[in-house]
Design an enzyme around this catalytic site. Structure first.
Site, PDB file in Angstrom:
ATOM      1  CD  GLU A   1      13.540   0.629   9.076  1.00 52.28           C
ATOM      2  OE1 GLU A   1      14.101   1.611   9.603  1.00 52.28           O
ATOM      3  OE2 GLU A   1      13.976  -0.524   9.165  1.00 52.28           O
TER       4      GLU A   1
ATOM      5  CE  LYS B   1      -1.951   2.749   3.132  1.00 48.58           C
ATOM      6  NZ  LYS B   1      -1.996   3.989   2.376  1.00 48.58           N
TER       7      LYS B   1
ATOM      8  CB  CYS C   1      13.330   9.140   7.832  1.00 52.52           C
ATOM      9  SG  CYS C   1      14.371   8.185   6.724  1.00 52.52           S
TER      10      CYS C   1
END
Ligand code: NAD
Length: 505
Positions: A260, A185, A294
């Site tokens: 993560e 997804k 990130c």
């Protein structure tokens, strides 16, 4: 700045459907995805309802049980490699689609998102033939014990929007090599490249059901995947708070979970650093992908002796950035991914200003000529930040860098580690001992010395503390998240079980 017309890509005009069991399936509803540089709608995307999610999970289970798990590794290797080749053949189209849907500069989509996706598929294709168990020494005469490593089963792969296709491929590569099947997804803001990728799956000869792609909002479609009893493992990348929610959703079925998550990485510049390199690393570390990374080096620690000069130079550099459409080669930075995300980032900037920090560059919405509907934000430098401020603690996920000054080693280490995240860190110095000492002391999953943001397929990536949970991505280590051990005992001498109890110990 010249406005580049949207290139005509056939895929954009085709109706979008879910990819389930090798076929195209309608959803129950639709949502729109748009170009963040213009605000214009790009495509209508299906929302998978509970029935389609069940169908995708069933297709993945069927494919797992009927061929993929037991396929000769050489064959699995060939098919995964072929998928990488197909992506390579269409890489220009994929890079443009990623720019249109996410807003990032084209060079970045080409060199990072798509190039790395291709490399990952090829790298893990190679691993398909190299996953092995072992013969374990035991102390019982006449008995042999083996450890096999088996695929976990059906994997739900849930990805964020900042590296849309790449984040799906991070999971798909090792999952397929291990013999797992996948229900993937993409994020709602950036579904296009993943749906286009699904078109390559049949062409590559991957059996139906091995890769399924469903789209739709996280709290509905993502949650249905994370809680589905037919899914054995969820591989998730996204915000730490969503990761916590995923864990909660996985509890009733005790499925395996790897997460993560967010980051707030310290990037440290010592006075003895190569100034030009450190400046480039501080700038790129903070503003790469519009700061929507990130690993963004969003906490820039600068040694007091050079801090004023360094802050001034970074401020000038930020003020000089050319904002524009990602497809325009003159653009150094693109828009943020959405209007609402820009509002969130602006909120963080306002909190920083209200908390006593100084906004020395940027801080405002930017209007680019001809792109008035775009979600641009000026690259922002916040000076005089102290570590207790929200701007130094919360992940902003936008083009905002905080400068924190330090004078001595103990202070630096204590400040650098005084944050709930532990994803990455950078250090700039000409003293190798100091750099290695920092790498030992900092609580982070990756440390870059005199460089920043380097990734390679062979080098594992993941976070300490609240930046990660349950495994690593990339490298050999990523395979562990998709495999589980099975111990097998063989009696070679027909030993009678101890005292006839049917057990040997
Ligand atoms: P997000 O958590 O909002 O969404 C990530 C994915 O989860 C999306 O597909 C979303 O639709 C889905 N989702 C949302 N709510 C859900 C729910 N309740 N249940 C199940 N699924 C749900 O994250 P984002 O805003 O898309 O991405 C940004 C975040 O991702 C940042 O925090 C960033 O640091 C992190 N990130 C981490 C890494 C890493 O490797 N550590 C890499 C990239 C991004």
């Amino acid at each position: 700045m010249t406005v580049i017309e949207r290139p005509s890509i056939d895929f954009l005009t085709r109706p979008k459907r879910l990819f389930i069991g090798g076929e195209w399936v309608d959803g129950t509803d639709t949502f729109l995805t748009s170009d963040p540089a213009t605000g214009e709608v790009l495509a209508e995307i299906p929302v998978a309802g509970p029935a389609q999610i069940d169908q995708a999970v069933e297709a993945a289970r069927h494919a797992f049980d009927n061929g993929w798990r037991d396929m000769a590794p050489t064959e699995r290797q060939r098919l995964i490699w072929g998928l990488g080749d197909l992506l390579d053949q269409h890489k220009d189209e994929f890079a443009v689609l990623e720019v249109l849907d996410n807003g990032k500069p084209l060079w970045e989509a080409e060199l990072v998102d798509i190039a790395l996706s291709i490399e990952i598929l090829r790298y893990y294709a190679g691993w398909a033939t190299k996953i092995h168990g072992d013969l374990l020494p035991n102390s019982i005469p006449g008995l042999i014990s083996l450890r096999k490593r088996e695929p976990i089963g059906v994997v739900g792969a849930i990805a964020p929007w900042n590296f849309p296709l790449l984040e799906i491929i991070y999971k798909l590569g090792p999952a397929l090599a291990a013999g797992c099947t996948v229900v993937g997804k993409p994020a709602t803001w950036t579904p296009l490249t993943t749906l286009r990728f699904a078109e390559l799956v049949n062409e590559a000869g991957i059996p139906p059901g091995v890769i399924n792609i469903v789209t739709g909002p996280g709290p509905e479609v993502g949650a249905a995947i994370a809680s589905h009893p037919g899914i054995d493992k969820v591989a998730f990348t996204g915000q730490t708070s969503t990761g916590q929610e995923i864990l909660r959703q996985a509890i009733p079925t005790l499925k395996r979970v790897s997460l993560e998550l967010g980051g707030k990485s310290p990037n440290v510049v010592f006075a003895d650093a190569h100034r030009e390199a450190a400046m480039a690393g501080a700038f790129g570390g903070a503003f790469f992908n519009q700061g929507q990374a990130c690993v963004a080096g969003s906490r820039l620690f600068v040694e007091d002796a050079i801090a004023d000069e360094f802050a001034e130079e970074l401020t000038e550099k930020a003020k000089g950035v050319c904002l524009g459409q990602g497809l325009n080669p003159d653009s150094q930075m693109g828009p943020l991914v959405s209007a609402s995300h820009r509002e969130t980032v602006k909120g963080h900037i306002a909190t920083a200003a209200g908390g006593g920090a100084e906004i020395v560059a940027g801080g405002r919405e930017a209007v680019v000529d001809g792109l008035e509907g775009g979600y641009f934000l000026e690259p922002t430098v916040v000076d005089r930040v102290t570590n207790d401020m929200t701007v130094a603690q919360e992940e902003i996920f936008g083009p905002v860098v905080s400068i924190l000054r330090f004078t001595d080693w103990e202070e630096l280490i204590s400040l650098a580690n005084d944050v709930r995240y532990g994803l990455a860190a950078g250090v700039w110095t000409s003293d190798v001992n100091k750099a290695l000492k920092f790498a030992d002391a900092v609580r982070a999953g990756t440390v870059w010395i005199n460089t920043y943001g380097m990734f390679d397929v062979a080098v594992p990536f993941g976070g300490h503390k609240m930046s990660g949970f349950g495994g690593r991505e990339l490298g050999e280590e990523a395979l562990d998240a998709y495999l589980q051990p099975k111990s097998i005992w063989i009696d070679t001498e027909a030993v009678i079980p101890t005292q006839g109890q049917g057990i040997s110990r």
